[in-house]
Design an enzyme around this catalytic site. Structure first.
Site, short mmCIF file in Angstrom:
data_model
loop_
_atom_site.label_atom_id
_atom_site.label_comp_id
_atom_site.label_asym_id
_atom_site.label_seq_id
_atom_site.Cartn_x
_atom_site.Cartn_y
_atom_site.Cartn_z
N GLU A 266 0.79 -1.22 0.00
CA GLU A 266 0.00 0.00 0.00
C GLU A 266 0.84 1.28 0.00
O GLU A 266 0.75 2.11 0.91
CB GLU A 266 -0.99 -0.01 1.17
CG GLU A 266 -1.96 -1.16 1.11
CD GLU A 266 -3.06 -1.14 2.13
OE1 GLU A 266 -4.11 -1.75 1.88
OE2 GLU A 266 -2.87 -0.50 3.19
N GLU B 177 -6.47 -7.31 -2.04
CA GLU B 177 -6.97 -7.32 -0.66
C GLU B 177 -8.42 -6.87 -0.68
O GLU B 177 -8.75 -5.88 -1.33
CB GLU B 177 -6.20 -6.35 0.25
CG GLU B 177 -4.81 -6.74 0.63
CD GLU B 177 -4.27 -5.81 1.73
OE1 GLU B 177 -5.09 -5.23 2.49
OE2 GLU B 177 -3.05 -5.64 1.82
#
Length: 426
Positions: free
Chosen positions: A234, A350
């Protein structure tokens, strides 16, 4: 996804990686007077082909198709082989093919264990110098201790080879969990690191980061278990122009794909999939701004077109982003459309629902959209193992789907089979 964690610092065998970019075996930090050279991961002839792209799909073990997978960030931080064996066998039995495992574990010099440390969280792979060390003494250390260093990740890789699983290994965390960029900032960011540190453009941090990449790539580049090297979990650069992450991702992915590094395995970014205005999706959906304004300096569409990134990634957490769960359907469709436009695979890497006892209510509609679109693979956050030697909830969160829970069959097993059964039209 952020992971709340603590971990201990136990010195094992280590090789120094200097911040000036020169990697040398200077003085071994070792227990007692053990003279052995740090071991390397066994290198042999791959038993099966490397995973690769096939148009907008993936070819895994010679099969072109759609695949389901999961995240199990903690696998390389387990200290008992039998726990790794059991957890990974459960993942394989679910018919997941792709598993995302943290390939990082950063601490800083002087780190000390807390009073209450769970056994799986005492593993670390790289130690950065203390903030007050002079630049000349800024040496990062790689931990080769069999008890709590890289050999723990070695065992995960070898087990994946045995079970036919494919691993995504991120090299660093945007978040401070397990060290992350905060460890780099503390060591290489100077006195005002907490205010102005930019990991992506800090020369010393990038030299150490590249050296760490080389350590892992050289260790596992012959392994068929590696699905993808991943630049970051991320990545975000708050207040930055999207060009910062774009240029960094282009340069680092090209660095990994050099002939003397690893031109064979895939490389991915690991971003959350934020769109910029130039992608056009916000206007089409009249959605709120967060996901459509290059949040954190991330432009999914621009990054998707980097030639040395093999596929695109995006994440989905409406409950923490301020969107409705039903908006997730459109988010998936938009990324599938972007993949169609770029003619590249896209992975919902995710996604999770905070409904602890009923994940299926939220996740099943999203999974149906995945099945109805060109999304090449999806990886739920996250796999919850059963019957290990410790309290498995220490490694989990409210998003975890546990193997012994009532919703596991529908959310995990049935969906994994449905992805494998999906018809391929080339």
């Amino acid at each position: 996804m952020r992971v709340l964690s603590t971990f201990t610092s136990l010195f094992g065998l280590a090789v120094s990686v200097r911040a000036d970019g020169n990697t040398t075996q200077l003085g071994l930090i070792r227990k007692a007077s053990d003279p052995q050279v740090p071991p390397t991961y066994p290198i042999g002839v791959p038993k099966e082909p490397f995973a690769k792209t096939a148009g907008q799909l993936f070819n895994i073990n010679g099969t072109v198709g759609y695949f389901a997978g999961t995240n199990a960030w903690w696998l390389g931080h387990l200290t008992k082989n039998e726990d790794v064996d059991k957890a990974m066998q459960q993942i394989a039995d679910t018919k997941y093919k792709i598993v995302r495992v943290w390939g990082f574990g950063d601490i800083n010099s002087g780190f000390r264990p807390t009073a209450d440390t769970a056994d799986p969280l005492r593993v670390w792979f790289q130690q950065h110098p203390a903030p007050n060390d002079t630049e000349a003494n800024q040496v990062a250390l790689i931990n080769y201790s069999p008890e709590n260093g890289l050999p723990r990740l070695d065992y995960v890789v070898s087990t994946a080879e045995r079970l036919g699983l494919k691993l995504v290994l991120p090299f660093v965390n945007n978040w401070a969990d397990l060290g992350g960029m905060a460890s780099y900032a503390s060591a290489y960011g100077g006195a005002d690191a907490s205010v102005s540190f930019n990991f992506f453009e800090n020369d010393r941090a990038q030299r150490v980061y590249r050296d760490y990449i080389r350590v892992l790539v050289e260790r596992y580049r012959s392994s068929p278990a590696i699905f993808s090297w991943q630049l970051c979990n991320e990545p975000r650069c708050e207040g930055c122009d999207p060009a910062v992450i774009y240029n960094w991702a282009a340069n680092i992915s090209a660095y990994i794909k050099q002939p003397d590094m690893d031109p064979h395995h895939m490389v991915s970014l690991g971003d959350e999939g934020w769109f910029g205005a130039n992608a056009g999706y916000r206007e089409a959906n009249n959605a709120s701004s967060l996901a459509y304004e290059s949040h954190g300096g991330v432009d999914f569409w621009g990054n998707l077109n980097i030639s040395t990134l093999d596929y695109g990634t995006f994440h989905l957490y409406p409950s923490t982003w301020g969107y409705s769960f039903s908006w997730g359907n459109r988010w998936i469709e938009q990324h599938a459309d972007a993949g169609n436009r770029a003619k590249k695979p896209v992975v919902l890497e995710e996604y999770g629902s905070p409904q602890r006892n009923d994940h299926s209510t939220v996740l099943l509609p999203w999974q149906q959209v995945v099945l109805n679109t060109s999304i090449a693979a999806d990886q739920v956050w996250q796999f919850g193992p059963a019957n290990l030697s410790f309290d498995v909830t220490k490694m989990g969160d409210e998003f975890s789907v546990y193997a012994d829970a009532a919703d596991f069959v529908t959310v995990s097993q049935k969906h994994a089979q449905a992805m494998l059964d999906k018809k391929v039209v080339m």
